[in-house]
Design a protein around this motif. Structure first.
Motif, mmCIF file in Angstrom:
data_model
loop_
_atom_site.group_PDB
_atom_site.id
_atom_site.type_symbol
_atom_site.label_atom_id
_atom_site.label_comp_id
_atom_site.label_asym_id
_atom_site.label_seq_id
_atom_site.Cartn_x
_atom_site.Cartn_y
_atom_site.Cartn_z
ATOM 1 N N LEU A 28 0.832 -1.203 0.000
ATOM 2 C CA LEU A 28 0.000 0.000 0.000
ATOM 3 C C LEU A 28 0.869 1.256 0.000
ATOM 4 O O LEU A 28 0.639 2.190 -0.776
ATOM 5 C CB LEU A 28 -0.934 0.003 1.208
ATOM 6 C CG LEU A 28 -1.773 1.268 1.405
ATOM 7 C CD1 LEU A 28 -2.783 1.412 0.282
ATOM 8 C CD2 LEU A 28 -2.442 1.253 2.751
ATOM 9 N N ILE A 32 1.025 4.029 -3.008
ATOM 10 C CA ILE A 32 0.760 5.455 -2.772
ATOM 11 C C ILE A 32 1.950 6.289 -3.250
ATOM 12 O O ILE A 32 1.773 7.315 -3.915
ATOM 13 C CB ILE A 32 0.446 5.721 -1.285
ATOM 14 C CG1 ILE A 32 -0.922 5.140 -0.950
ATOM 15 C CG2 ILE A 32 0.488 7.212 -0.976
ATOM 16 C CD1 ILE A 32 -1.267 5.172 0.530
ATOM 17 N N GLY A 35 1.957 6.417 -6.984
ATOM 18 C CA GLY A 35 0.884 7.293 -7.446
ATOM 19 C C GLY A 35 1.239 8.761 -7.290
ATOM 20 O O GLY A 35 0.934 9.586 -8.152
ATOM 21 N N VAL A 42 -3.140 11.290 -4.895
ATOM 22 C CA VAL A 42 -3.702 9.977 -4.597
ATOM 23 C C VAL A 42 -4.910 10.207 -3.695
ATOM 24 O O VAL A 42 -4.796 10.813 -2.634
ATOM 25 C CB VAL A 42 -2.679 9.061 -3.885
ATOM 26 C CG1 VAL A 42 -3.330 7.759 -3.453
ATOM 27 C CG2 VAL A 42 -1.485 8.795 -4.779
ATOM 28 N N ARG A 43 -6.061 9.736 -4.135
ATOM 29 C CA ARG A 43 -7.287 9.894 -3.362
ATOM 30 C C ARG A 43 -7.712 8.526 -2.837
ATOM 31 O O ARG A 43 -7.894 7.585 -3.614
ATOM 32 C CB ARG A 43 -8.393 10.482 -4.231
ATOM 33 C CG ARG A 43 -9.686 10.674 -3.489
ATOM 34 C CD ARG A 43 -10.787 11.189 -4.426
ATOM 35 N NE ARG A 43 -12.045 11.194 -3.734
ATOM 36 C CZ ARG A 43 -12.585 12.261 -3.173
ATOM 37 N NH1 ARG A 43 -11.975 13.414 -3.256
ATOM 38 N NH2 ARG A 43 -13.732 12.178 -2.544
ATOM 39 N N VAL A 44 -7.855 8.418 -1.515
ATOM 40 C CA VAL A 44 -8.310 7.187 -0.884
ATOM 41 C C VAL A 44 -9.681 7.494 -0.288
ATOM 42 O O VAL A 44 -9.785 8.226 0.701
ATOM 43 C CB VAL A 44 -7.324 6.726 0.219
ATOM 44 C CG1 VAL A 44 -7.810 5.434 0.847
ATOM 45 C CG2 VAL A 44 -5.921 6.566 -0.343
ATOM 46 N N ASP A 45 -10.722 6.959 -0.919
ATOM 47 C CA ASP A 45 -12.083 7.245 -0.462
ATOM 48 C C ASP A 45 -12.266 6.856 0.992
ATOM 49 O O ASP A 45 -11.826 5.791 1.430
ATOM 50 C CB ASP A 45 -13.107 6.509 -1.335
ATOM 51 C CG ASP A 45 -13.184 7.078 -2.740
ATOM 52 O OD1 ASP A 45 -12.820 8.255 -2.921
ATOM 53 O OD2 ASP A 45 -13.599 6.349 -3.659
ATOM 54 N N LEU A 47 -10.822 8.195 3.448
ATOM 55 C CA LEU A 47 -9.648 8.564 4.231
ATOM 56 C C LEU A 47 -9.200 9.988 3.916
ATOM 57 O O LEU A 47 -9.286 10.865 4.765
ATOM 58 C CB LEU A 47 -8.504 7.580 3.960
ATOM 59 C CG LEU A 47 -7.242 7.788 4.771
ATOM 60 C CD1 LEU A 47 -7.499 7.533 6.258
ATOM 61 C CD2 LEU A 47 -6.138 6.876 4.273
ATOM 62 N N VAL A 49 -6.973 12.763 0.791
ATOM 63 C CA VAL A 49 -6.267 13.019 -0.451
ATOM 64 C C VAL A 49 -4.819 13.368 -0.122
ATOM 65 O O VAL A 49 -4.561 14.268 0.674
ATOM 66 C CB VAL A 49 -6.919 14.176 -1.237
ATOM 67 C CG1 VAL A 49 -6.150 14.465 -2.511
ATOM 68 C CG2 VAL A 49 -8.372 13.877 -1.543
ATOM 69 N N SER A 51 -1.331 14.734 -1.779
ATOM 70 C CA SER A 51 -0.902 15.453 -2.968
ATOM 71 C C SER A 51 0.521 15.952 -2.784
ATOM 72 O O SER A 51 1.005 16.097 -1.666
ATOM 73 C CB SER A 51 -1.837 16.619 -3.264
ATOM 74 O OG SER A 51 -1.845 17.528 -2.183
ATOM 75 N N PHE A 79 -1.493 16.129 3.117
ATOM 76 C CA PHE A 79 -2.634 15.242 3.334
ATOM 77 C C PHE A 79 -3.832 16.077 3.752
ATOM 78 O O PHE A 79 -3.726 16.918 4.635
ATOM 79 C CB PHE A 79 -2.326 14.219 4.436
ATOM 80 C CG PHE A 79 -3.503 13.338 4.758
ATOM 81 C CD1 PHE A 79 -3.882 12.323 3.902
ATOM 82 C CD2 PHE A 79 -4.234 13.532 5.911
ATOM 83 C CE1 PHE A 79 -4.964 11.507 4.195
ATOM 84 C CE2 PHE A 79 -5.319 12.729 6.212
ATOM 85 C CZ PHE A 79 -5.680 11.711 5.345
#
Length: 90
Positions: A28, A32, A35, A42-45, A47, A49, A51, A79
């Motif tokens: 993981l 990340i 990405g 990286v967007r983790v629904d 949780l 974003v 950048s 974050f």
């Protein structure tokens, strides 16, 4: 909470052993990182974003010695928590 604590939680919730949970966690983190390098976001629904933003370079000074130092621009990871995580905390 440390990495080892997170690995234990992953193992408990998935039924995997700690080695498998550690491998999943490491995968993981690598995903990340990859990405962020390629897409910058990286967007983790559920949780948040992650950048990448570039900080400015320029001349700064060392407050102790008052010596001027040239600082190069660099990338930093930011974050932003999404609403579900904020609601859980608050």
């Amino acid at each position: 909470m440390k990495k080892s604590d997170l690995v234990e939680v992953i193992a408990a919730h998935t039924g995997a052993n700690k080695i498998q949970a550690l491998q999943a966690f490491d995968a993981l983190v690598l995903a990340i990182g990859a990405g962020l390098v390629s897409d910058k976001v990286v967007r983790v629904d559920g949780l948040g974003v992650l950048s990448v933003k570039q900080t400015k370079g320029g001349i700064r000074h060392n407050p102790k010695t008052m010596q001027q130092v040239m600082v190069e621009p660099k990338n930093k990871v930011f974050f932003k928590a999404l609403k579900p995580l904020n609601d859980l905390v608050n």
